[in-house]
Scaffold this motif. Structure first.
Motif, PDB file in Angstrom:
ATOM      1  N   GLU A   2     -40.098  88.810   6.987  1.00 41.83           N
ATOM      2  CA  GLU A   2     -40.064  89.567   5.732  1.00 41.83           C
ATOM      3  C   GLU A   2     -39.964  91.059   6.026  1.00 41.83           C
ATOM      4  OE1 GLU A   2     -44.952  89.664   5.311  1.00 41.83           O
ATOM      5  OE2 GLU A   2     -43.736  88.660   3.787  1.00 41.83           O
ATOM      6  N   ILE A   4     -41.151  94.868   5.912  1.00 37.95           N
ATOM      7  CA  ILE A   4     -42.459  95.517   6.011  1.00 37.95           C
ATOM      8  C   ILE A   4     -42.291  96.951   5.544  1.00 37.95           C
ATOM      9  CG2 ILE A   4     -44.226  96.287   7.660  1.00 37.95           C
ATOM     10  CD1 ILE A   4     -43.112  93.887   9.475  1.00 37.95           C
ATOM     11  N   ASN A  26     -41.326  90.540  20.728  1.00 36.69           N
ATOM     12  CA  ASN A  26     -41.233  90.427  22.192  1.00 36.69           C
ATOM     13  C   ASN A  26     -42.539  90.751  22.906  1.00 36.69           C
ATOM     14  OD1 ASN A  26     -38.314  89.871  22.298  1.00 36.69           O
ATOM     15  ND2 ASN A  26     -38.130  91.948  21.502  1.00 36.69           N
TER      16      ASN A  26
ATOM     17  N   GLU B  47     -34.491  87.003  22.558  1.00 37.70           N
ATOM     18  CA  GLU B  47     -35.119  88.287  22.254  1.00 37.70           C
ATOM     19  C   GLU B  47     -35.273  88.505  20.747  1.00 37.70           C
ATOM     20  OE1 GLU B  47     -31.718  89.139  23.765  1.00 37.70           O
ATOM     21  OE2 GLU B  47     -32.249  89.611  25.837  1.00 37.70           O
ATOM     22  N   ASP B  48     -36.477  88.906  20.365  1.00 39.39           N
ATOM     23  CA  ASP B  48     -36.676  89.400  19.005  1.00 39.39           C
ATOM     24  C   ASP B  48     -36.006  90.778  18.898  1.00 39.39           C
ATOM     25  OD1 ASP B  48     -38.415  87.197  18.732  1.00 39.39           O
ATOM     26  OD2 ASP B  48     -40.147  88.406  19.335  1.00 39.39           O
ATOM     27  N   GLU B  49     -35.691  91.167  17.666  1.00 40.39           N
ATOM     28  CA  GLU B  49     -35.032  92.459  17.463  1.00 40.39           C
ATOM     29  C   GLU B  49     -35.710  93.174  16.287  1.00 40.39           C
ATOM     30  OE1 GLU B  49     -30.846  92.171  16.454  1.00 40.39           O
ATOM     31  OE2 GLU B  49     -30.429  94.018  17.561  1.00 40.39           O
ATOM     32  N   LEU B  50     -36.212  94.352  16.553  1.00 37.36           N
ATOM     33  CA  LEU B  50     -36.912  95.114  15.514  1.00 37.36           C
ATOM     34  C   LEU B  50     -35.969  96.159  14.925  1.00 37.36           C
ATOM     35  CD1 LEU B  50     -40.495  96.559  15.843  1.00 37.36           C
ATOM     36  CD2 LEU B  50     -38.642  97.922  14.889  1.00 37.36           C
ATOM     37  N   PHE B  62     -29.015  86.314   6.418  1.00 34.61           N
ATOM     38  CA  PHE B  62     -29.400  85.173   7.240  1.00 34.61           C
ATOM     39  C   PHE B  62     -28.667  83.964   6.678  1.00 34.61           C
ATOM     40  CE2 PHE B  62     -32.823  88.289   7.250  1.00 34.61           C
ATOM     41  CZ  PHE B  62     -32.988  88.498   8.601  1.00 34.61           C
ATOM     42  N   LYS B  65     -30.641  83.217   3.316  1.00 31.99           N
ATOM     43  CA  LYS B  65     -31.033  84.271   2.374  1.00 31.99           C
ATOM     44  C   LYS B  65     -30.539  85.604   2.905  1.00 31.99           C
ATOM     45  CE  LYS B  65     -35.573  84.870   4.583  1.00 31.99           C
ATOM     46  NZ  LYS B  65     -37.025  84.867   4.408  1.00 31.99           N
ATOM     47  N   ILE B  67     -31.939  89.855   3.156  1.00 28.91           N
ATOM     48  CA  ILE B  67     -33.053  90.768   2.922  1.00 28.91           C
ATOM     49  C   ILE B  67     -32.506  92.184   2.948  1.00 28.91           C
ATOM     50  CG2 ILE B  67     -35.221  91.666   3.878  1.00 28.91           C
ATOM     51  CD1 ILE B  67     -35.878  88.881   4.875  1.00 28.91           C
ATOM     52  N   THR B  68     -32.841  92.944   1.906  1.00 32.94           N
ATOM     53  CA  THR B  68     -32.390  94.326   1.826  1.00 32.94           C
ATOM     54  C   THR B  68     -33.545  95.258   2.161  1.00 32.94           C
ATOM     55  OG1 THR B  68     -30.677  93.811   0.234  1.00 32.94           O
ATOM     56  CG2 THR B  68     -31.448  96.083   0.265  1.00 32.94           C
ATOM     57  N   LEU B  69     -33.285  96.154   3.076  1.00 35.05           N
ATOM     58  CA  LEU B  69     -34.311  97.081   3.580  1.00 35.05           C
ATOM     59  C   LEU B  69     -33.897  98.501   3.262  1.00 35.05           C
ATOM     60  CD1 LEU B  69     -34.112  95.254   6.933  1.00 35.05           C
ATOM     61  CD2 LEU B  69     -36.290  95.415   5.717  1.00 35.05           C
ATOM     62  N   MET B  74     -39.171  98.046   7.700  1.00 31.99           N
ATOM     63  CA  MET B  74     -38.753  97.454   8.966  1.00 31.99           C
ATOM     64  C   MET B  74     -38.814  95.934   8.881  1.00 31.99           C
ATOM     65  SD  MET B  74     -42.007  98.328  11.427  1.00 31.99           S
ATOM     66  CE  MET B  74     -41.849  96.795  12.353  1.00 31.99           C
ATOM     67  N   ILE B  75     -38.205  95.310   9.877  1.00 37.77           N
ATOM     68  CA  ILE B  75     -38.239  93.850   9.963  1.00 37.77           C
ATOM     69  C   ILE B  75     -38.089  93.459  11.429  1.00 37.77           C
ATOM     70  CG2 ILE B  75     -35.737  93.478   9.724  1.00 37.77           C
ATOM     71  CD1 ILE B  75     -36.408  91.117   7.826  1.00 37.77           C
ATOM     72  N   VAL B  76     -38.680  92.342  11.784  1.00 33.74           N
ATOM     73  CA  VAL B  76     -38.448  91.762  13.109  1.00 33.74           C
ATOM     74  C   VAL B  76     -37.629  90.486  12.903  1.00 33.74           C
ATOM     75  CG1 VAL B  76     -39.505  90.754  15.160  1.00 33.74           C
ATOM     76  CG2 VAL B  76     -40.605  92.706  14.016  1.00 33.74           C
ATOM     77  N   PRO B  78     -36.554  87.261  14.494  1.00 31.97           N
ATOM     78  CA  PRO B  78     -36.986  86.497  15.667  1.00 31.97           C
ATOM     79  C   PRO B  78     -35.802  85.989  16.498  1.00 31.97           C
ATOM     80  CG  PRO B  78     -38.047  85.692  13.646  1.00 31.97           C
ATOM     81  CD  PRO B  78     -36.914  86.598  13.234  1.00 31.97           C
ATOM     82  N   VAL B  81     -32.420  83.508  15.666  1.00 30.00           N
ATOM     83  CA  VAL B  81     -32.087  83.463  14.231  1.00 30.00           C
ATOM     84  C   VAL B  81     -30.753  84.178  13.985  1.00 30.00           C
ATOM     85  CG1 VAL B  81     -32.786  84.216  11.927  1.00 30.00           C
ATOM     86  CG2 VAL B  81     -34.493  83.301  13.522  1.00 30.00           C
TER      87      VAL B  81
END
Lengths: 119, 119
Positions: A2, A4, A26, B47-50, B62, B65, B67-69, B74-76, B78, B81
């Motif tokens: 989600e 943040i 990570n 690798e996760d990506e922040l 995705f 769905k 997600i608009t930021l 921020m978002i991670v 995973p 994905v």
């Protein structure tokens, strides 16, 4: 997964020098802290520590110099380097550091928060 | 060890979809990117990506769905994905990801920047 909202997360606490966790990526945690006054001298033997200043001004003292950071600036304090953060006025800082990092590093004191909280 | 002014670093490049490295901490790189338009579908297997939005609005699609930021969020994402970032207007993004991460993940294409540059 989600979004943040960082400002909203800062609204969830007021205590100084008590980092709160907002994300993990990570094996590293993103933490928010509100800082005011002087912290203690410490280092992190095995971990670099990333500070990003989100509001206000933070000075980090090192043994041989001090560096003042303002909003929109960041620094990586390499592992093993003694440092002491201080903020005359309240500063809001975002930290990125490994899951294993204590904010007081090699020094356990009454300032150490053993189980940092997710917000 | 020195302070890094993020806005100043953004002033050093104009190209879209070409992440620039501004710091390294614990084997992860902090990168800045300017994004506009659609990227490609990809994932990062290990690798996760922040993503932290520094300016503008970023939508990440995705498979199930989107997600608009906006600035200050921020978002991670995973590891593993599938995702596709897109920005109608130019968005400035700060990324934190392992040294080994390609921005196009599992997809090598003409969009892949093989040797990302420090600024």
């Amino acid at each position: 997964m989600e979004s943040i909202n960082i400002a909203e997360k800062y609204g969830k606490f007021t205590a100084h020098w008590t980092p709160k966790i907002i994300a993990e990526s990570n094996g590293q945690l993103v933490k928010l802290a509100k800082l005011k006054g002087d912290f203690i001298w410490h280092n992190h033997e095995a971990e670099d520590e990333l500070f990003m200043i989100m509001k206000g001004v933070l000075t980090i003292e090192f043994r041989d110099k001090s560096i003042t950071l303002k909003e929109g600036e960041m620094i990586v304090v390499p592992k093993g380097v003694d440092h002491r953060p201080k903020a005359e006025e309240e500063a809001w800082v975002l930290l990125v550091e490994p899951v294993s990092t204590y904010h007081t590093g090699n020094v356990k004191s009454e300032r150490t928060v053993e189980n940092q909280e997710w917000i």
